[in-house]
Write a protein that holds these residues in place. Structure first.
Motif, PDB file in Angstrom:
ATOM      1  N   MET A 148       0.829  -1.205   0.000  1.00 17.52           N
ATOM      2  CA  MET A 148       0.000   0.000   0.000  1.00 17.52           C
ATOM      3  C   MET A 148       0.864   1.256   0.000  1.00 17.52           C
ATOM      4  O   MET A 148       0.508   2.281  -0.596  1.00 17.52           O
ATOM      5  CB  MET A 148      -0.933   0.015   1.217  1.00 17.52           C
ATOM      6  N   ALA A 149       2.011   1.175   0.666  1.00 16.89           N
ATOM      7  CA  ALA A 149       2.902   2.331   0.768  1.00 16.89           C
ATOM      8  C   ALA A 149       3.868   2.435  -0.407  1.00 16.89           C
ATOM      9  O   ALA A 149       4.590   3.433  -0.528  1.00 16.89           O
ATOM     10  CB  ALA A 149       3.694   2.256   2.079  1.00 16.89           C
ATOM     11  N   ALA A 150       3.896   1.425  -1.290  1.00 15.51           N
ATOM     12  CA  ALA A 150       4.821   1.422  -2.430  1.00 15.51           C
ATOM     13  C   ALA A 150       4.248   2.226  -3.594  1.00 15.51           C
ATOM     14  O   ALA A 150       3.114   2.721  -3.541  1.00 15.51           O
ATOM     15  CB  ALA A 150       5.101  -0.018  -2.852  1.00 15.51           C
ATOM     16  N   ALA A 151       5.049   2.363  -4.637  1.00 19.54           N
ATOM     17  CA  ALA A 151       4.595   3.050  -5.858  1.00 19.54           C
ATOM     18  C   ALA A 151       3.799   2.056  -6.699  1.00 19.54           C
ATOM     19  O   ALA A 151       4.360   1.120  -7.265  1.00 19.54           O
ATOM     20  CB  ALA A 151       5.791   3.575  -6.640  1.00 19.54           C
ATOM     21  N   TRP A 152       2.481   2.270  -6.801  1.00 23.06           N
ATOM     22  CA  TRP A 152       1.619   1.307  -7.487  1.00 23.06           C
ATOM     23  C   TRP A 152       1.915   1.205  -8.982  1.00 23.06           C
ATOM     24  O   TRP A 152       1.708   0.151  -9.582  1.00 23.06           O
ATOM     25  CB  TRP A 152       0.147   1.681  -7.278  1.00 23.06           C
ATOM     26  N   ASP A 153       2.393   2.281  -9.576  1.00 19.88           N
ATOM     27  CA  ASP A 153       2.659   2.206 -11.013  1.00 19.88           C
ATOM     28  C   ASP A 153       3.894   1.367 -11.316  1.00 19.88           C
ATOM     29  O   ASP A 153       4.205   1.124 -12.490  1.00 19.88           O
ATOM     30  CB  ASP A 153       2.783   3.600 -11.633  1.00 19.88           C
ATOM     31  N   ASP A 154       4.600   0.898 -10.284  1.00 22.07           N
ATOM     32  CA  ASP A 154       5.722  -0.013 -10.501  1.00 22.07           C
ATOM     33  C   ASP A 154       5.263  -1.464 -10.625  1.00 22.07           C
ATOM     34  O   ASP A 154       6.018  -2.324 -11.070  1.00 22.07           O
ATOM     35  CB  ASP A 154       6.735   0.092  -9.353  1.00 22.07           C
ATOM     36  N   PHE A 155       3.999  -1.741 -10.228  1.00 21.15           N
ATOM     37  CA  PHE A 155       3.489  -3.110 -10.338  1.00 21.15           C
ATOM     38  C   PHE A 155       3.236  -3.448 -11.812  1.00 21.15           C
ATOM     39  O   PHE A 155       2.678  -2.636 -12.559  1.00 21.15           O
ATOM     40  CB  PHE A 155       2.184  -3.273  -9.564  1.00 21.15           C
ATOM     41  N   GLU A 156       3.650  -4.637 -12.211  1.00 21.84           N
ATOM     42  CA  GLU A 156       3.351  -5.076 -13.578  1.00 21.84           C
ATOM     43  C   GLU A 156       1.845  -5.250 -13.723  1.00 21.84           C
ATOM     44  O   GLU A 156       1.206  -5.934 -12.919  1.00 21.84           O
ATOM     45  CB  GLU A 156       4.068  -6.386 -13.883  1.00 21.84           C
ATOM     46  N   ASN A 157       1.270  -4.622 -14.735  1.00 24.72           N
ATOM     47  CA  ASN A 157      -0.183  -4.580 -14.872  1.00 24.72           C
ATOM     48  C   ASN A 157      -0.633  -5.254 -16.166  1.00 24.72           C
ATOM     49  O   ASN A 157      -0.428  -4.715 -17.254  1.00 24.72           O
ATOM     50  CB  ASN A 157      -0.674  -3.129 -14.849  1.00 24.72           C
TER      51      ASN A 157
END
Length: 402
Positions: A376-385
């Motif tokens: 939750m505290a990480a950069a979500w746009d770094d997750f492979e989507n």
């Protein structure tokens, strides 16, 4: 000006018995003067020929055919032209539109309920889904699998079967002689879970009382009240205020047809959710709802699953992601909007309907797809989507082989 002409829309998969039912309606119409529009795929409209053989109405007159296309998409303009011409050129008491085996009834009904020339002359009386009981059980009973319903670009048969039932005012369970009594009971239980308000009738050879099919049951206000939507509405009243809630719906059932409503105010990890959807248990027949997925695009997503077919569609931005003045405008116009002080309208609301589901295991598996505190505290746009990034686009997660 004359009263609007009532319309009955017949839908169902190829070979379910729509044309047989239509011929029975014509043969037993009594004092009704019935006009018919039939649609088939291909250069030769076989259904129109079969219908015209069993009625005094000629193909050029009461029976109108639209060949080599689907009346709910490619030939939508032709459909409107045909029904307007029918209303202008002849007097009749009732119009029956038989959609092809690859058509969906909702767009056809929309033609008669929106501000079109057709809507000015007609009103929808009923939407009848003809179900091949054997085919439905083979698709959704036990470990059934529904194959595609046409060419390689068509959506799977499971989509057609489920969506046709969910929009119907009447469901005709046909070919009941091809299933066992227990299988038929299981089919009816599933149909009632998908569309609780529908009139359900069992039959062989499409032998149905015309008065039942012609009766007025269609209501535009409740036309989209499928089982999954009703479950969401009921469950919403009972949900915990923190949004972390799931409800188990157990109607009077013998064959294990139940539904689970799942709500969370924490987003899914895109990769974990994708893996979950690719391995969805066969016991889950229908899933529908809104997903909050942790991507950099801050979009809401719509999950649509019917049997082995799973799709995820980017629905558009969350209201909470818009500028504050736009948020205020939306909220003023939507007094019942479920709004969280921290996350706004961002949420997951899903309904899963199936037979013999391990409901606790499903909820636990979905919870495992949620972001951890560290994520939750990480950069979500770094997750492979793997999901679409543009509103209106969708991705096929799974579907049966051709």
């Amino acid at each position: 000006m004359r009263d609007p002409i009532p319309v009955t829309i017949l839908s169902g998969s190829l070979g379910a018995g729509k044309t047989t039912l239509l011929n029975r309606l014509l043969a037993d119409a009594g004092d009704r003067d019935v006009a018919v529009l039939v649609n088939d795929m291909g250069d030769i409209n076989v259904d129109a020929e079969l219908v015209s053989q069993n009625t005094d109405l000629a193909v050029e007159d009461g029976v109108t055919e639209l060949s080599n296309g689907c009346i709910c998409c490619e030939l939508q303009d032709d459909l409107e032209t045909a029904v307007v011409r029918l209303a202008r050129d002849r007097d009749f008491d009732h119009l029956v539109v038989e959609a092809s085996g690859i058509s969906e009834p909702r767009p056809v009904a929309r033609l008669f309920t929106t501000g079109s020339q057709a809507a000015a002359r007609y009103e929808v009386a009923s939407v009848v889904a003809v179900v091949d009981s054997r085919q439905f059980y083979d698709a959704f009973g036990d470990d059934g699998v529904a194959t595609r319903r046409g060419d390689s670009d068509a959506r799977p048969l499971s989509d057609l079967l489920v969506e046709g039932v969910e929009f119907a005012t009447h469901v005709v369970l046909n070919k009941t002689d091809l299933v066992t009594p227990d299988e038929l009971d299981a089919v009816e239980e599933m149909v009632r879970a998908l569309r609780p308000d529908a009139e359900v009738v069992r039959t062989e050879h499409s032998d149905v009382d015309p008065d039942l099919v012609f009766e007025r049951r269609y209501d535009p206000e409740t036309a989209d009240d499928a089982g999954w939507k009703q479950a969401l509405e009921v469950g919403h009243d009972e949900a915990d205020h923190d949004g972390a809630d799931h409800d188990h719906a157990h109607p009077e059932t013998v064959y294990g047809v139940t539904s689970v409503t799942y709500r969370r105010r924490r987003p899914f990890h895109p990769q974990r959710l994708y893996r979950f959807l690719t391995d969805l248990p066969a016991s889950v027949v229908r899933s529908k709802g809104t997903c909050w997925i942790a991507t950099g695009d801050d979009l809401s997503y719509t999950l649509g699953q019917a049997g082995p077919s799973v799709r995820m569609t980017a629905a558009g931005p969350w209201i909470a992601s818009l500028p504050e003045f736009e948020q205020d405008a939306y909220r003023r116009n939507r007094s019942n909007l479920d709004w969280d002080d921290e996350w706004g309208d961002r949420r997951t609301e899903l309904v899963l309907i199936g037979r013999g589901m391990d409901e606790d295991a499903l909820v636990a598996a979905l919870d495992d797809c949620l972001l951890t505190d560290d994520e939750m505290a990480a950069a979500w746009d770094d997750f492979e989507n793997p999901f679409p990034a543009d509103p209106g686009d969708d991705v096929v997660v799974t579907e049966p082989s051709p």
